[in-house]
Write an enzyme that holds these catalytic residues in place. Sequence first.
Site, short mmCIF file in Angstrom:
data_model
loop_
_atom_site.label_atom_id
_atom_site.label_comp_id
_atom_site.label_asym_id
_atom_site.label_seq_id
_atom_site.Cartn_x
_atom_site.Cartn_y
_atom_site.Cartn_z
N HIS A 134 28.46 27.14 54.15
CA HIS A 134 28.18 27.50 52.76
C HIS A 134 28.78 26.51 51.79
O HIS A 134 29.98 26.24 51.83
CB HIS A 134 28.73 28.90 52.46
N HIS B 50 21.98 30.87 42.91
CA HIS B 50 21.38 31.40 44.13
C HIS B 50 19.98 31.97 43.96
O HIS B 50 19.28 32.18 44.93
CB HIS B 50 22.27 32.51 44.70
N ARG C 125 42.03 48.13 33.46
CA ARG C 125 42.92 49.27 33.50
C ARG C 125 42.40 50.31 32.51
O ARG C 125 42.60 50.20 31.29
CB ARG C 125 44.35 48.83 33.14
N CYS D 41 49.57 44.23 32.32
CA CYS D 41 49.89 45.65 32.39
C CYS D 41 51.39 45.80 32.65
O CYS D 41 51.98 45.02 33.41
CB CYS D 41 49.08 46.31 33.50
N TYR E 151 55.32 54.19 29.72
CA TYR E 151 55.52 52.80 29.30
C TYR E 151 56.87 52.59 28.62
O TYR E 151 56.96 52.03 27.53
CB TYR E 151 54.38 52.33 28.39
N1 MTE Z 1 42.68 51.34 25.57
C1 MTE Z 1 41.99 52.48 25.73
N2 MTE Z 1 41.25 52.93 24.72
N3 MTE Z 1 42.03 53.16 26.91
C2 MTE Z 1 42.80 52.72 27.96
O1 MTE Z 1 42.78 53.35 29.02
N4 MTE Z 1 44.41 51.04 28.76
C3 MTE Z 1 45.50 50.17 28.30
C4 MTE Z 1 44.96 49.12 27.34
N5 MTE Z 1 44.11 49.68 26.36
C5 MTE Z 1 43.56 51.54 27.80
C6 MTE Z 1 43.44 50.85 26.57
C7 MTE Z 1 46.26 49.52 29.33
S1 MTE Z 1 47.50 50.41 30.07
C8 MTE Z 1 46.09 48.18 29.64
S2 MTE Z 1 47.08 47.40 30.74
C9 MTE Z 1 45.02 47.39 28.99
O2 MTE Z 1 44.23 48.16 28.10
C10 MTE Z 1 44.11 46.79 30.03
O3 MTE Z 1 43.12 46.03 29.42
P1 MTE Z 1 41.90 45.47 30.29
O4 MTE Z 1 41.27 46.60 31.03
O5 MTE Z 1 41.01 44.80 29.30
O6 MTE Z 1 42.51 44.49 31.25
MO MO Z 2 48.71 48.99 31.51
#
Ligand code: MTE
Ligand code: MO
Length: 479
Positions: free
Chosen positions: A40, A64, A139, A186, A324
């Site tokens: 590949h 592809h 996340r 995160c 957090y």
């Molecule tokens: N914003 C909303 N509205 N809902 C969510 O669940 N997760 C937060 C944040 N903002 C979240 C959010 C968390 S804990 C993280 S680490 C980041 O978004 C992840 O952003 P990504 O999914 O763009 O990487």
């Molecule tokens: Mo997060």
Amino acid sequence: ISAFPIFSQEEVTKHRSLEDGMWVTYRGSVYDITEFVAMHPGGDKILLAAGGALEPFWALYAVHNQEHVLEILSTYKIGELSAEDVKKQQTVKSSDPYSSDPERHPVLHVNSLKPFNAEPPPEILSDSYITPSAFFFKRNHFPVPQVDPASYRLHVEGLPGGTLTLSLEELKTRFPKHTVTATLQCAGNRRSEMNEVKQVKGLNWGIAAISNATWGGVKLRDVLLAAGYRPDVAQWALHVQFEGLDKDMTGTNYGASIPLNKAVSEEGDVLLAYEMNGEDLPADHGFPVRVVVPGVVGARNVKWLGKIIVSAEESSSHWQQNDYKGFSPGTDWDTVDFKSAPAIQELPIQSAITTPEDGTVIDRDREEITVKGYAWSGGGREVIRVDVSLDGGKTWHVAQLRSSDEGKAPDPSPPLGKAWAWKLWEITAPLPAEIKELEIVCKAVDNSYNMQPDTVPPIWNLRGVLSNAWHRVKVKIRE
Ligand code: MTE
Ligand code: MO
């Protein structure tokens, strides 16, 4: 009637290594591509598709979709996918609140499917300075909300002038556009290493709950000024709260807040982003608008932004008040008092090794080894050095840092206090003689000379956040 045998998806999924054979599906057919893999042209990236469907990969690598590629593939056909599984690939149950979640790239390591939480394979992170959106860690706490960009409204509340309401169009046309390249991490990145010391509560993230993108949008500062913010008319204001449009089963929205100083500072670069890597924000990353708070923990970078509230108080959300936050290794779930600790905002210095992977075996005759990784610090502090050891920390090499993709002219150093984006690093060093196993270690230093702690136990905490000890991987040398 097809002359080919019928395979279930379960059977196909079992074939994802050279030993068991590498199978893929494409438009309802099953292919054994084991022999093809060695030839590949894209190298071993094709391994990532093994056991699953080719469609999502080919959607990413448009090269592809050509007749000759399909011809090659047809020679490896060994069967048909069962009708039931073909249907499953196409339909989803509508009673499921997650049924309208977007498609995701199958290479992501999924920590939780519903809600969707996933990180890319670490080697992909160091492949490109800007993480392609499909590979950017994801996340979500809830289902991805479906937002119609035409009827979308952003509400800015809490200021004496009353509520300012903006459509997406108004946001894009009334305010100047800015782009910021910023790394998002995160709070739980590398939590799995804390879990190895002692069980913690939370998603078992590896080292890739961190990614880097170029965000495009308007400055939060500009929008707050348009809504009537002035230091003298809002002396009581200390925080800016954000509410997402996603909600839990009881109807509570995701929410978080940041200090007002960060939000209104000219130097803070807080964006209401509607673009990621030059395109509309993908659904998973907050379409149509999210907050990007450079230098600050992922959790405050609220996606699917519905409301901004200028306030004397922090957000009252669970994620601001009872999650957090960092605690002593001695604090357990019986003694923890979430009110006693501040919400995480700026993150500490971080680095990790993306390649080689832990447990890799290499041949002695290679003589040299290349180690790659990322390094980043919160609060706009610039990473100034990464040290790498091949012998568990006895001797050290200084790694080469970069702030752009190879071949491109390096970006000028960011202004002091505005190093929002990570550095990728790399080092090629001779294999130490007479050692059968390398313990590769990395640690970064930022421009405040903050450094990472050498081990996990002294920073262990019950939620497994802020995991930033020296990263270690073991590599065996085959004589
Ligand atoms: N914003 C909303 N509205 N809902 C969510 O669940 N997760 C937060 C944040 N903002 C979240 C959010 C968390 S804990 C993280 S680490 C980041 O978004 C992840 O952003 P990504 O999914 O763009 O990487
Ligand atoms: Mo997060």
